[in-house]
Design an enzyme around this catalytic site. Sequence first.
Site, PDB file in Angstrom:
ATOM      1  CG  HIS A 223     -10.930  -8.029   6.179  1.00 51.47           C
ATOM      2  ND1 HIS A 223     -10.229  -8.850   7.029  1.00 51.47           N
ATOM      3  CD2 HIS A 223     -10.322  -8.105   4.979  1.00 51.47           C
ATOM      4  CE1 HIS A 223      -9.236  -9.426   6.352  1.00 51.47           C
ATOM      5  NE2 HIS A 223      -9.271  -8.978   5.101  1.00 51.47           N
TER       6      HIS A 223
ATOM      7  CD  GLU B 189      -1.739  -2.410   1.304  1.00 53.58           C
ATOM      8  OE1 GLU B 189      -0.610  -2.671   1.807  1.00 53.58           O
ATOM      9  OE2 GLU B 189      -2.551  -3.294   0.986  1.00 53.58           O
TER      10      GLU B 189
END
Length: 351
Positions: free
Chosen positions: A177, A107
């Site tokens: 998540h 990322e």
Amino acid sequence: MASSMSVSRRRFGRLLARISGSRRQFSSTTSSISIDDQQQQQAQPQPQPRSLNLYSAINQALHIALDSDPRAYVFGEDVGFGGVFRCTTGLADRFGKSRVFNTPLCEQGIVGFGIGLAAMGNRAIAEIQFADYIYPAFDQIVNEAAKFRYRSGNQFNCGGLTIRAPYGAVGHGGHYHSQSPEAFFCHVPGGHPSKSTASKRWLYRLSVEEVPEHDYMLPLSEAEVIREGNDITLVGWGAQLSIMEQACIDAEKDGISCELIDLRTLIPWDKETVEASVRKTGRLLISHEAPVTGGFGAEISASIVERCFLRLEAPVSRVCGLDTPFPLVFEPFYMPTKNKILDAIKATVNY
């Protein structure tokens, strides 16, 4: 770890070389469409909107962005074959793998690559697969992207960068998540966190609304009054609005008239619309999934108390996530549910 990072850097270097082709100057503009082009588009008759779910609307928006600007690129983990939520389905086939492509699982590299791409005058649309995964890119976002224009004295910028990240609870995501990290970025001048682009995952296929099929833009920092009322103002954003609207409907059965506002953009947020509503109702309730302590609801609360102190009939109420890691089996206890909001509405009105 060092070897892995070296491989990632080489891969991103090859991607940048493939895209750039030739050296370009730093970007000093933030719009790829001229005023004349915009006026011509507005003058042309536009097709009627049609019902789309959020997943289809995002796919359509990305399609329009790529089709209308040859400098636009979409990239991230697995986006080349459509992404885990299928929001980029068909884009690589339509626009080619040089404009829609997978990146390494890094990322920090995804965002850093996007900053460089945007700084060279391109439209970089970086996807972070889950908002929970955005933390490795935190330094690139807050210390590079957000300060890029300021540190150069407005000589160049990376205003063409968009970072898209689905956030929030899905019913089974657990603590890696399900997070809502928006408040971290709201503390940093230079960015514009928006819950229109940071999509709620469970809404991808459940949320259906009328969507224009042509190229259009929603203004930043303009809230929308979804439901008008007189007794209490409710403020939220993203998927929480659906839960809040259900609470408003139930409250109406008890004779309580609720005004519901979708903030849409968090920085800068539309203080004027919220203030006008609270001056009318005398009460304010804010709800979001992120933990209550340090959540953006606290900023809204403080600002409205400063502006509307003498008009308030009750303390500002916040119905938010708990100050715990996001749980798995105990998710229903963590969430700011309809019943929690309804109880808070009644308590505030009867204060």
